[in-house]
Design an enzyme around this catalytic site. Structure first.
Site, PDB file in Angstrom:
ATOM      1  N   GLY A  18       1.670  16.894  -2.534  1.00 56.60           N
ATOM      2  CA  GLY A  18       0.606  16.097  -3.140  1.00 56.60           C
ATOM      3  C   GLY A  18       0.196  14.985  -2.200  1.00 56.60           C
ATOM      4  O   GLY A  18       0.095  13.818  -2.597  1.00 56.60           O
ATOM      5  N   SER A  19      -0.060  15.338  -0.942  1.00 58.13           N
ATOM      6  CA  SER A  19      -0.163  14.355   0.147  1.00 58.13           C
ATOM      7  C   SER A  19      -1.548  13.779   0.371  1.00 58.13           C
ATOM      8  O   SER A  19      -1.716  12.922   1.242  1.00 58.13           O
ATOM      9  CB  SER A  19       0.292  15.010   1.462  1.00 58.13           C
ATOM     10  OG  SER A  19      -0.518  16.141   1.773  1.00 58.13           O
ATOM     11  N   SER A  20      -2.561  14.202  -0.394  1.00 56.11           N
ATOM     12  CA  SER A  20      -3.939  13.875  -0.022  1.00 56.11           C
ATOM     13  C   SER A  20      -4.611  12.813  -0.873  1.00 56.11           C
ATOM     14  O   SER A  20      -5.722  12.390  -0.569  1.00 56.11           O
ATOM     15  CB  SER A  20      -4.796  15.144  -0.072  1.00 56.11           C
ATOM     16  OG  SER A  20      -4.823  15.676  -1.395  1.00 56.11           O
ATOM     17  N   TYR A  45      -0.922   8.103  -4.921  1.00 56.11           N
ATOM     18  CA  TYR A  45       0.383   7.693  -4.417  1.00 56.11           C
ATOM     19  C   TYR A  45       0.951   8.689  -3.420  1.00 56.11           C
ATOM     20  O   TYR A  45       1.748   8.316  -2.559  1.00 56.11           O
ATOM     21  CB  TYR A  45       1.340   7.480  -5.590  1.00 56.11           C
ATOM     22  CG  TYR A  45       1.156   6.132  -6.228  1.00 56.11           C
ATOM     23  CD1 TYR A  45       1.692   5.000  -5.650  1.00 56.11           C
ATOM     24  CD2 TYR A  45       0.410   5.976  -7.393  1.00 56.11           C
ATOM     25  CE1 TYR A  45       1.514   3.748  -6.206  1.00 56.11           C
ATOM     26  CE2 TYR A  45       0.221   4.728  -7.963  1.00 56.11           C
ATOM     27  CZ  TYR A  45       0.779   3.615  -7.365  1.00 56.11           C
ATOM     28  OH  TYR A  45       0.585   2.376  -7.918  1.00 56.11           O
ATOM     29  N   ALA A  68      -0.171  15.749  -9.559  1.00 57.61           N
ATOM     30  CA  ALA A  68      -0.870  15.591 -10.832  1.00 57.61           C
ATOM     31  C   ALA A  68      -1.876  16.734 -10.922  1.00 57.61           C
ATOM     32  O   ALA A  68      -2.769  16.831 -10.084  1.00 57.61           O
ATOM     33  CB  ALA A  68      -1.570  14.245 -10.906  1.00 57.61           C
ATOM     34  N   TYR A  95       5.415   7.029 -13.559  1.00 57.92           N
ATOM     35  CA  TYR A  95       4.755   5.821 -14.079  1.00 57.92           C
ATOM     36  C   TYR A  95       5.227   5.600 -15.512  1.00 57.92           C
ATOM     37  O   TYR A  95       5.452   6.553 -16.260  1.00 57.92           O
ATOM     38  CB  TYR A  95       3.231   5.988 -14.040  1.00 57.92           C
ATOM     39  CG  TYR A  95       2.443   4.775 -14.501  1.00 57.92           C
ATOM     40  CD1 TYR A  95       2.488   3.582 -13.794  1.00 57.92           C
ATOM     41  CD2 TYR A  95       1.655   4.833 -15.650  1.00 57.92           C
ATOM     42  CE1 TYR A  95       1.764   2.464 -14.214  1.00 57.92           C
ATOM     43  CE2 TYR A  95       0.915   3.734 -16.066  1.00 57.92           C
ATOM     44  CZ  TYR A  95       0.981   2.550 -15.350  1.00 57.92           C
ATOM     45  OH  TYR A  95       0.265   1.459 -15.773  1.00 57.92           O
ATOM     46  N   TYR A 124      -0.050   7.296 -23.172  1.00 55.31           N
ATOM     47  CA  TYR A 124       0.611   7.677 -21.924  1.00 55.31           C
ATOM     48  C   TYR A 124       2.110   7.901 -22.131  1.00 55.31           C
ATOM     49  O   TYR A 124       2.556   9.021 -22.334  1.00 55.31           O
ATOM     50  CB  TYR A 124       0.358   6.638 -20.819  1.00 55.31           C
ATOM     51  CG  TYR A 124       0.741   7.188 -19.470  1.00 55.31           C
ATOM     52  CD1 TYR A 124      -0.176   7.920 -18.725  1.00 55.31           C
ATOM     53  CD2 TYR A 124       2.025   7.028 -18.960  1.00 55.31           C
ATOM     54  CE1 TYR A 124       0.173   8.485 -17.503  1.00 55.31           C
ATOM     55  CE2 TYR A 124       2.387   7.592 -17.742  1.00 55.31           C
ATOM     56  CZ  TYR A 124       1.465   8.310 -17.023  1.00 55.31           C
ATOM     57  OH  TYR A 124       1.823   8.881 -15.827  1.00 55.31           O
ATOM     58  N   LYS A 180       6.950  13.031 -18.178  1.00 51.69           N
ATOM     59  CA  LYS A 180       7.634  12.075 -17.306  1.00 51.69           C
ATOM     60  C   LYS A 180       9.108  11.945 -17.683  1.00 51.69           C
ATOM     61  O   LYS A 180       9.975  11.798 -16.808  1.00 51.69           O
ATOM     62  CB  LYS A 180       6.942  10.713 -17.374  1.00 51.69           C
ATOM     63  CG  LYS A 180       5.517  10.707 -16.821  1.00 51.69           C
ATOM     64  CD  LYS A 180       5.458  11.154 -15.380  1.00 51.69           C
ATOM     65  CE  LYS A 180       4.045  11.050 -14.817  1.00 51.69           C
ATOM     66  NZ  LYS A 180       3.953  11.566 -13.427  1.00 51.69           N
ATOM     67  N   THR A 187      -6.721   5.533  -9.456  1.00 53.62           N
ATOM     68  CA  THR A 187      -6.620   6.836  -8.800  1.00 53.62           C
ATOM     69  C   THR A 187      -7.523   7.825  -9.525  1.00 53.62           C
ATOM     70  O   THR A 187      -7.974   7.580 -10.645  1.00 53.62           O
ATOM     71  CB  THR A 187      -5.175   7.373  -8.819  1.00 53.62           C
ATOM     72  OG1 THR A 187      -4.805   7.675 -10.179  1.00 53.62           O
ATOM     73  CG2 THR A 187      -4.190   6.351  -8.238  1.00 53.62           C
TER      74      THR A 187
END
Length: 404
Positions: free
Chosen positions: A53-55, A58, A145, A233, A243, A252, A284
């Protein structure tokens, strides 16, 4: 060549195009915001890391902070769209810019574009680790995500949902009308039903994270002392019903339970660690889709101003703890807490007061909406200082060559 002038066009918080020049400059700014490391690994031989999820968000911050602060080399995995009739996704351009900076600083970083949930991508990563990085992996950061996940074993497709649990939830939310004027509205979200919770856990919980660890362990690719962190989170009581106490919160909680299981397993097999890192609020592409989050973050900025810690600043702290620059500080649940500044009682009380007072007439005085609007646009490469948005820009930017 595919040069054209790109103007921001959006539907709510979703922009139809991205600006390559703005994305590149934003990555440059993020890299420059990282404090220089105390020591730089000789010959680019830093620890080998995998960021899934590098792009964006976070995960992007983890990639840049890892490269600039910890001197990592290794692999980034993300899922982005190439330029076609429209521009590429912002993550496509951010990845190209990150790869360029990595090369300039002597970091051997390969980026793979594909579905991180698939075994095909896992096999590509395993092959690269074996052939290019000496067959060892020191760190894995998991930051995914996604709206859906296909189980590689069964072919079943799971879809995540943003819903409260037990009863409908009504909350304030921030929207902007067609003229850009802010409005505070109330929205009601129906509760989870059927298998909504189970489906969301399958997508956003720890199943794929654990699958990655198992996959790499079976190929003997985990180095002694291997450490992995999944980004999570918790957030404010103001957003808890939708959430942390909602379907995403169930996912989570599963992620954190997975961390405890993996921590025990890695300690026995490679003397390693598994933790979740609880990060703080930020603008984000994922967070803007959650009812109430936009209003909350704007109010939080109104309270704290520049005292808010940007994602890359938080990830610098995480990398310092993972690499031993500072001690690994865990809470009673075994989580790294990078959100203490957000959840400080005085801060939360101040935000709650503003939340109660927020209406369409008062919100501009209570929330920093100029900052929030700029942050949303910056996700797509707009509102970045120093970029000439009246000039044509090349949109056909190639994906970083993995063989370079």
């Amino acid at each position: 060549m595919s040069e054209r002038v790109i103007t921001p066009k959006s539907r709510g918080f979703l922009f139809l195009d991205s600006h390559p020049g703005g994305c590149r400059r934003l990555v440059d700014e993020t890299w420059q915001a990282v404090p220089a490391p105390a020591s730089v690994p000789a010959g680019g031989e830093g620890p080998v890391a995998l960021v899934i999820g590098s792009s964006a968000g976070y995960g992007l911050a983890a990639t840049i902070a890892g490269l600039a602060r910890a001197g990592i080399r290794g692999i980034g995995v993300c899922f982005e769209k190439a330029p076609a009739r429209r521009t590429g996704t912002a993550g496509w351009y951010r990845t190209a810019a990150t790869a360029r900076l990595a090369r300039e600083h002597g970091r051997d970083m390969v980026f793979l574009n594909g579905d991180a949930f698939s075994d095909t991508v896992k096999e590509q990563v395993a092959d690269l680790l074996a052939e290019r990085f000496g067959g060892r992996l020191d760190f894995l950061v998991y930051s995914v995500a996604a709206p859906r996940r296909t189980d590689p074993d069964t072919g079943d497709v799971y879809a995540s949902v943003l819903k409260p649990v037990g009863s409908p939830h009504t909350t304030k939310t921030l929207v902007f009308d067609e003229n850009g004027a802010p409005e505070v509205k109330e929205v009601t979200t129906a509760p989870a039903e059927g298998d909504d919770i189970a489906q969301t856990v399958e997508v956003m919980g720890g199943a794929d994270w654990e699958r990655w660890i198992t996959f790499l362990a079976e190929r003997s690719l985990l180095a002694d002392g291997f450490t992995t962190a999944a980004l999570s989170y918790i957030g404010s009581p103001l957003t808890a019903a939708i959430y942390r106490q909602g379907t995403i919160g169930a996912a989570k909680s599963h992620l954190e339970a997975t961390a405890r299981t993996l921590d025990e397993r890695l300690a026995k097999t490679v003397g390693g660690r598994a933790v979740t890192s609880v990060n703080a609020a930020a603008v984000t592409q994922s967070s803007t889709a959650i009812p109430g989050i936009a209003l909350y973050v704007g109010l939080l900025r109104g309270v704290l101003g520049d005292a808010m810690v940007a994602p890359v600043g938080q990830l610098v702290q995480l990398w310092d703890q993972l690499t031993g620059v500072r001690p690994l500080a865990l809470d009673e649940e075994g989580r790294v807490r990078l959100d203490t500044w957000e959840l400080d009682p005085a801060v939360q009380n101040a935000v709650a007061e503003r939340w109660a007072a927020a209406t369409s007439d008062t919100v501009t005085d209570l929330a920093d909406l100029d900052w929030f609007g700029d942050e949303v646009r910056r996700l797509y490469g707009f509102s970045v200082p120093g970029v000439d948005y009246t000039a044509a820009v090349e949109t056909d930017v190639p994906w970083p060559d993995p063989t370079a």
